[in-house]
Design a protein around this motif. Structure first.
Motif, PDB file in Angstrom:
ATOM      1  N   LYS A  44       0.806  -1.225   0.000  1.00  0.00           N
ATOM      2  CA  LYS A  44       0.000   0.000   0.000  1.00  0.00           C
ATOM      3  C   LYS A  44       0.841   1.278   0.000  1.00  0.00           C
ATOM      4  CE  LYS A  44      -4.022  -2.151   2.155  1.00  0.00           C
ATOM      5  NZ  LYS A  44      -4.935  -2.120   3.286  1.00  0.00           N
ATOM      6  N   ALA A  45       2.093   1.198  -0.458  1.00  0.00           N
ATOM      7  CA  ALA A  45       2.922   2.398  -0.569  1.00  0.00           C
ATOM      8  C   ALA A  45       2.393   3.259  -1.711  1.00  0.00           C
ATOM      9  CB  ALA A  45       4.379   2.022  -0.808  1.00  0.00           C
ATOM     10  N   ASN A  46       2.603   4.557  -1.611  1.00  0.00           N
ATOM     11  CA  ASN A  46       2.124   5.489  -2.624  1.00  0.00           C
ATOM     12  C   ASN A  46       3.304   6.001  -3.452  1.00  0.00           C
ATOM     13  OD1 ASN A  46       1.003   7.536  -4.144  1.00  0.00           O
ATOM     14  ND2 ASN A  46      -0.098   8.467  -2.448  1.00  0.00           N
ATOM     15  N   PHE A  47       3.342   5.622  -4.746  1.00  0.00           N
ATOM     16  CA  PHE A  47       4.398   6.036  -5.660  1.00  0.00           C
ATOM     17  C   PHE A  47       3.875   7.038  -6.699  1.00  0.00           C
ATOM     18  CE2 PHE A  47       5.674   1.816  -4.181  1.00  0.00           C
ATOM     19  CZ  PHE A  47       6.963   2.072  -3.738  1.00  0.00           C
ATOM     20  N   THR A  48       2.815   7.757  -6.391  1.00  0.00           N
ATOM     21  CA  THR A  48       2.256   8.732  -7.322  1.00  0.00           C
ATOM     22  C   THR A  48       3.320   9.753  -7.723  1.00  0.00           C
ATOM     23  OG1 THR A  48       0.064   8.509  -6.312  1.00  0.00           O
ATOM     24  CG2 THR A  48       0.453  10.487  -7.628  1.00  0.00           C
ATOM     25  N   LEU A  62       4.674  -5.392  -3.298  1.00  0.00           N
ATOM     26  CA  LEU A  62       4.062  -4.104  -3.581  1.00  0.00           C
ATOM     27  C   LEU A  62       2.546  -4.227  -3.668  1.00  0.00           C
ATOM     28  CD1 LEU A  62       7.093  -3.898  -4.963  1.00  0.00           C
ATOM     29  CD2 LEU A  62       6.129  -1.781  -5.787  1.00  0.00           C
ATOM     30  N   GLU A  63       1.983  -5.168  -2.950  1.00  0.00           N
ATOM     31  CA  GLU A  63       0.536  -5.385  -2.989  1.00  0.00           C
ATOM     32  C   GLU A  63      -0.206  -4.110  -2.596  1.00  0.00           C
ATOM     33  OE1 GLU A  63      -2.896  -8.086  -0.864  1.00  0.00           O
ATOM     34  OE2 GLU A  63      -0.863  -8.857  -0.925  1.00  0.00           O
ATOM     35  N   GLY A  64      -1.136  -3.698  -3.434  1.00  0.00           N
ATOM     36  CA  GLY A  64      -1.945  -2.520  -3.154  1.00  0.00           C
ATOM     37  C   GLY A  64      -1.217  -1.199  -3.339  1.00  0.00           C
ATOM     38  N   ALA A  65      -0.006  -1.224  -3.904  1.00  0.00           N
ATOM     39  CA  ALA A  65       0.753   0.018  -4.107  1.00  0.00           C
ATOM     40  C   ALA A  65       0.067   0.897  -5.141  1.00  0.00           C
ATOM     41  CB  ALA A  65       2.178  -0.297  -4.549  1.00  0.00           C
ATOM     42  N   ILE A  66       0.163   2.193  -4.946  1.00  0.00           N
ATOM     43  CA  ILE A  66      -0.405   3.173  -5.878  1.00  0.00           C
ATOM     44  C   ILE A  66       0.728   3.623  -6.798  1.00  0.00           C
ATOM     45  CG2 ILE A  66      -1.509   5.436  -6.095  1.00  0.00           C
ATOM     46  CD1 ILE A  66      -2.479   4.940  -3.132  1.00  0.00           C
ATOM     47  N   VAL A  67       0.545   3.423  -8.112  1.00  0.00           N
ATOM     48  CA  VAL A  67       1.608   3.741  -9.066  1.00  0.00           C
ATOM     49  C   VAL A  67       1.149   4.736 -10.138  1.00  0.00           C
ATOM     50  CG1 VAL A  67       2.905   1.618  -8.681  1.00  0.00           C
ATOM     51  CG2 VAL A  67       1.121   1.671 -10.431  1.00  0.00           C
ATOM     52  N   ALA A  84       0.985  -7.425 -11.599  1.00  0.00           N
ATOM     53  CA  ALA A  84       0.077  -6.892 -10.578  1.00  0.00           C
ATOM     54  C   ALA A  84       0.012  -5.367 -10.659  1.00  0.00           C
ATOM     55  CB  ALA A  84       0.519  -7.334  -9.187  1.00  0.00           C
ATOM     56  N   LEU A  85       1.153  -4.708 -10.845  1.00  0.00           N
ATOM     57  CA  LEU A  85       1.173  -3.253 -10.947  1.00  0.00           C
ATOM     58  C   LEU A  85       0.451  -2.779 -12.209  1.00  0.00           C
ATOM     59  CD1 LEU A  85       4.797  -2.406  -9.754  1.00  0.00           C
ATOM     60  CD2 LEU A  85       2.672  -2.163  -8.460  1.00  0.00           C
ATOM     61  N   CYS A  86       0.548  -3.565 -13.279  1.00  0.00           N
ATOM     62  CA  CYS A  86      -0.117  -3.195 -14.536  1.00  0.00           C
ATOM     63  C   CYS A  86      -1.636  -3.159 -14.401  1.00  0.00           C
ATOM     64  CB  CYS A  86       0.289  -4.164 -15.649  1.00  0.00           C
ATOM     65  SG  CYS A  86       1.943  -3.829 -16.305  1.00  0.00           S
ATOM     66  N   LYS A  87      -2.184  -3.880 -13.452  1.00  0.00           N
ATOM     67  CA  LYS A  87      -3.641  -3.893 -13.264  1.00  0.00           C
ATOM     68  C   LYS A  87      -4.182  -2.533 -12.852  1.00  0.00           C
ATOM     69  CE  LYS A  87      -3.977  -8.799 -12.188  1.00  0.00           C
ATOM     70  NZ  LYS A  87      -4.266  -9.802 -11.157  1.00  0.00           N
ATOM     71  N   THR A  88      -3.371  -1.735 -12.158  1.00  0.00           N
ATOM     72  CA  THR A  88      -3.851  -0.432 -11.690  1.00  0.00           C
ATOM     73  C   THR A  88      -3.035   0.741 -12.235  1.00  0.00           C
ATOM     74  OG1 THR A  88      -2.486  -0.562  -9.691  1.00  0.00           O
ATOM     75  CG2 THR A  88      -4.756  -1.408  -9.539  1.00  0.00           C
ATOM     76  N   ALA A  89      -1.964   0.453 -12.969  1.00  0.00           N
ATOM     77  CA  ALA A  89      -1.087   1.512 -13.477  1.00  0.00           C
ATOM     78  C   ALA A  89      -1.826   2.441 -14.417  1.00  0.00           C
ATOM     79  CB  ALA A  89       0.113   0.891 -14.193  1.00  0.00           C
ATOM     80  N   SER A  90      -1.588   3.746 -14.260  1.00  0.00           N
ATOM     81  CA  SER A  90      -2.222   4.730 -15.140  1.00  0.00           C
ATOM     82  C   SER A  90      -1.421   6.025 -15.108  1.00  0.00           C
ATOM     83  CB  SER A  90      -3.659   5.006 -14.700  1.00  0.00           C
ATOM     84  OG  SER A  90      -3.664   5.616 -13.424  1.00  0.00           O
ATOM     85  N   GLY A  91      -1.705   6.870 -16.084  1.00  0.00           N
ATOM     86  CA  GLY A  91      -1.140   8.211 -16.090  1.00  0.00           C
ATOM     87  C   GLY A  91       0.221   8.321 -16.733  1.00  0.00           C
ATOM     88  N   LYS A  92       0.752   9.534 -16.647  1.00  0.00           N
ATOM     89  CA  LYS A  92       2.034   9.884 -17.236  1.00  0.00           C
ATOM     90  C   LYS A  92       2.801  10.703 -16.208  1.00  0.00           C
ATOM     91  CE  LYS A  92       2.003  11.178 -21.549  1.00  0.00           C
ATOM     92  NZ  LYS A  92       1.886  11.955 -22.797  1.00  0.00           N
ATOM     93  N   ASN A  93       4.068  10.388 -16.020  1.00  0.00           N
ATOM     94  CA  ASN A  93       4.862  11.102 -15.030  1.00  0.00           C
ATOM     95  C   ASN A  93       5.004  12.568 -15.435  1.00  0.00           C
ATOM     96  OD1 ASN A  93       7.675  12.084 -13.940  1.00  0.00           O
ATOM     97  ND2 ASN A  93       6.970  10.452 -12.578  1.00  0.00           N
ATOM     98  N   PRO A  94       4.679  13.504 -14.534  1.00  0.00           N
ATOM     99  CA  PRO A  94       4.713  14.928 -14.886  1.00  0.00           C
ATOM    100  C   PRO A  94       6.113  15.467 -15.161  1.00  0.00           C
ATOM    101  CG  PRO A  94       4.243  14.654 -12.549  1.00  0.00           C
ATOM    102  CD  PRO A  94       4.216  13.288 -13.159  1.00  0.00           C
ATOM    103  N   GLU A  95       7.150  14.848 -14.624  1.00  0.00           N
ATOM    104  CA  GLU A  95       8.511  15.340 -14.838  1.00  0.00           C
ATOM    105  C   GLU A  95       9.155  14.720 -16.072  1.00  0.00           C
ATOM    106  OE1 GLU A  95      12.736  15.640 -12.470  1.00  0.00           O
ATOM    107  OE2 GLU A  95      10.876  15.670 -11.332  1.00  0.00           O
TER     108      GLU A  95
END
Length: 141
Positions: A44-48, A62-67, A84-95
């Motif tokens: 459940k770590a947050n890597f936003t 990394l179960e439940g991690a925010i990516v 597992a990360l691909c199931k919730t992965a979204s977006g584009k890194n702003p930097e």
């Protein structure tokens, strides 16, 4: 053990965090490029918005991690973790402008084969900036 820590925007480039137990830690916007984090517990770590270029996350949980908006370019992950990360992965890194799904190699559900950094295989690519003063390490003296 580090729990609920807020490491937002932290410079963790090249950090040695093997076997780190850090559930629910907030790494939002952190630069974790080249960090060694194998066998870490990051449930459940947050890597936003984090940058995880060339990070080593083998045998890590990394179960439940925010990516969301994270950049995992050339990261070393187990296939199971990558999927597992691909199931919730979204977006584009702003930097970096890199898509999270592309950096994780989500297309086709298979881990991509990682290549060495460009400066190691291309003579025209500049060497990355050193993050540490060489005088701190005896092997450079």
């Amino acid at each position: 053990m580090v729990r609920f820590a807020k490491l937002r925007g932290a410079n963790l480039r090249g950090a040695y965090m093997m076997k780190m137990v850090a559930p629910e830690v907030d790494f939002t916007g952190a630069d974790m490029s080249d960090a060694l984090m194998d066998r870490a517990v990051l449930v459940k770590a947050n890597f936003t918005n984090a940058i995880l270029n060339r990070v080593v996350l083998t045998s890590s949980d990394l179960e439940g991690a925010i990516v969301e908006n994270a950049d995992f370019t050339d990261a070393l992950l187990d296939v199971k973790t990558q999927q597992a990360l691909c199931k919730t992965a979204s977006g584009k890194n702003p930097e970096t402008g890199v898509s999270t799904r592309v950096s994780l190699g989500c297309a086709g559900g298979r881990a991509r084969v990682s290549s060495p950094s460009r400066y190691m295989s291309d003579d025209d690519t500049p060497k990355p900036k050193a993050e540490f003063d060489e005088s701190r390490f005896s092997m450079y003296q």
